[in-house]
Design a protein around this motif. Structure first.
Motif, PDB file in Angstrom:
ATOM      1  N   UNK A   1      27.664  -0.634  11.634  1.00  0.00           N
ATOM      2  CA  UNK A   1      27.929  -0.734  13.166  1.00  0.00           C
ATOM      3  C   UNK A   1      29.248  -1.861  13.265  1.00  0.00           C
ATOM      4  N   UNK A   2      29.099  -2.891  12.403  1.00  0.00           N
ATOM      5  CA  UNK A   2      30.201  -3.867  12.521  1.00  0.00           C
ATOM      6  C   UNK A   2      31.514  -3.311  12.061  1.00  0.00           C
ATOM      7  N   UNK A   3      31.735  -2.199  11.141  1.00  0.00           N
ATOM      8  CA  UNK A   3      32.827  -1.530  10.636  1.00  0.00           C
ATOM      9  C   UNK A   3      33.094  -0.326  11.554  1.00  0.00           C
ATOM     10  N   UNK A   4      32.371  -0.104  12.789  1.00  0.00           N
ATOM     11  CA  UNK A   4      32.412   0.718  13.892  1.00  0.00           C
ATOM     12  C   UNK A   4      32.586   2.312  13.235  1.00  0.00           C
ATOM     13  N   UNK A   5      31.568   2.262  12.001  1.00  0.00           N
ATOM     14  CA  UNK A   5      31.431   3.663  11.369  1.00  0.00           C
ATOM     15  C   UNK A   5      30.157   4.410  12.036  1.00  0.00           C
ATOM     16  N   UNK A   6      29.319   3.414  12.674  1.00  0.00           N
ATOM     17  CA  UNK A   6      28.088   4.049  13.569  1.00  0.00           C
ATOM     18  C   UNK A   6      28.173   3.039  14.745  1.00  0.00           C
ATOM     19  N   UNK A   7      27.271   3.790  15.683  1.00  0.00           N
ATOM     20  CA  UNK A   7      26.999   3.153  17.125  1.00  0.00           C
ATOM     21  C   UNK A   7      25.671   2.919  17.187  1.00  0.00           C
ATOM     22  N   UNK A   8      25.326   1.940  17.625  1.00  0.00           N
ATOM     23  CA  UNK A   8      23.586   1.770  17.786  1.00  0.00           C
ATOM     24  C   UNK A   8      23.508   1.576  19.105  1.00  0.00           C
ATOM     25  N   UNK A   9      22.365   2.367  19.476  1.00  0.00           N
ATOM     26  CA  UNK A   9      21.768   2.324  20.938  1.00  0.00           C
ATOM     27  C   UNK A   9      20.278   1.686  21.058  1.00  0.00           C
ATOM     28  N   UNK A  10      19.929   1.501  22.180  1.00  0.00           N
ATOM     29  CA  UNK A  10      18.596   0.889  22.329  1.00  0.00           C
ATOM     30  C   UNK A  10      18.551  -0.602  22.456  1.00  0.00           C
ATOM     31  N   UNK A  11      17.363  -1.225  22.805  1.00  0.00           N
ATOM     32  CA  UNK A  11      17.172  -2.753  22.729  1.00  0.00           C
ATOM     33  C   UNK A  11      16.483  -3.158  21.389  1.00  0.00           C
TER      34      UNK A  11
ATOM     35  N   UNK B   1      24.150   6.592  15.827  1.00  0.00           N
ATOM     36  CA  UNK B   1      24.855   7.710  16.105  1.00  0.00           C
ATOM     37  C   UNK B   1      26.177   7.472  15.594  1.00  0.00           C
ATOM     38  N   UNK B   2      26.842   8.719  15.239  1.00  0.00           N
ATOM     39  CA  UNK B   2      28.286   8.546  14.906  1.00  0.00           C
ATOM     40  C   UNK B   2      29.247   8.497  16.253  1.00  0.00           C
ATOM     41  N   UNK B   3      30.279   7.387  15.873  1.00  0.00           N
ATOM     42  CA  UNK B   3      30.912   7.031  17.200  1.00  0.00           C
ATOM     43  C   UNK B   3      31.561   8.295  17.977  1.00  0.00           C
TER      44      UNK B   3
END
Length: 75
Positions: free
Chosen positions: A44-54, A64-66
């Motif tokens: 997520x920090x590398x922007x290779x994944x996106x995180x959703x939810x609380x 998810x993939x970006x």
């Protein structure tokens, strides 16, 4: 292959999994969830994944993939 690459492969095939779901797909148990969590945070920090939810039991983080349509907000 690295754990990060394995995570990306799993999320590409099945977007929207939680870290627990990813760990289950990769390793078959929850024992490795900390390892998966750390790798997901890094991705997520590398922007290779996106995180959703609380991030709680009722709304766990999902990954998810970006560029995947599952992350787009409906208009």
């Amino acid at each position: 292959m690295t754990v990060a690459n394995d995570i990306l492969r799993v999320v590409m095939a099945q977007p929207g999994l939680s870290a627990e779901g990813i760990a289950g797909k990769l390793f078959g148990d929850k024992a490795t969830m900390q390892r998966v969590n750390a790798a997901c945070r890094r991705l997520v920090e590398e922007r290779r994944l996106v995180r959703r939810g609380r991030g709680g039991p009722s709304d766990p983080f999902t990954y998810h993939l970006p560029t995947h349509p599952s992350i787009l907000t409906p208009t």
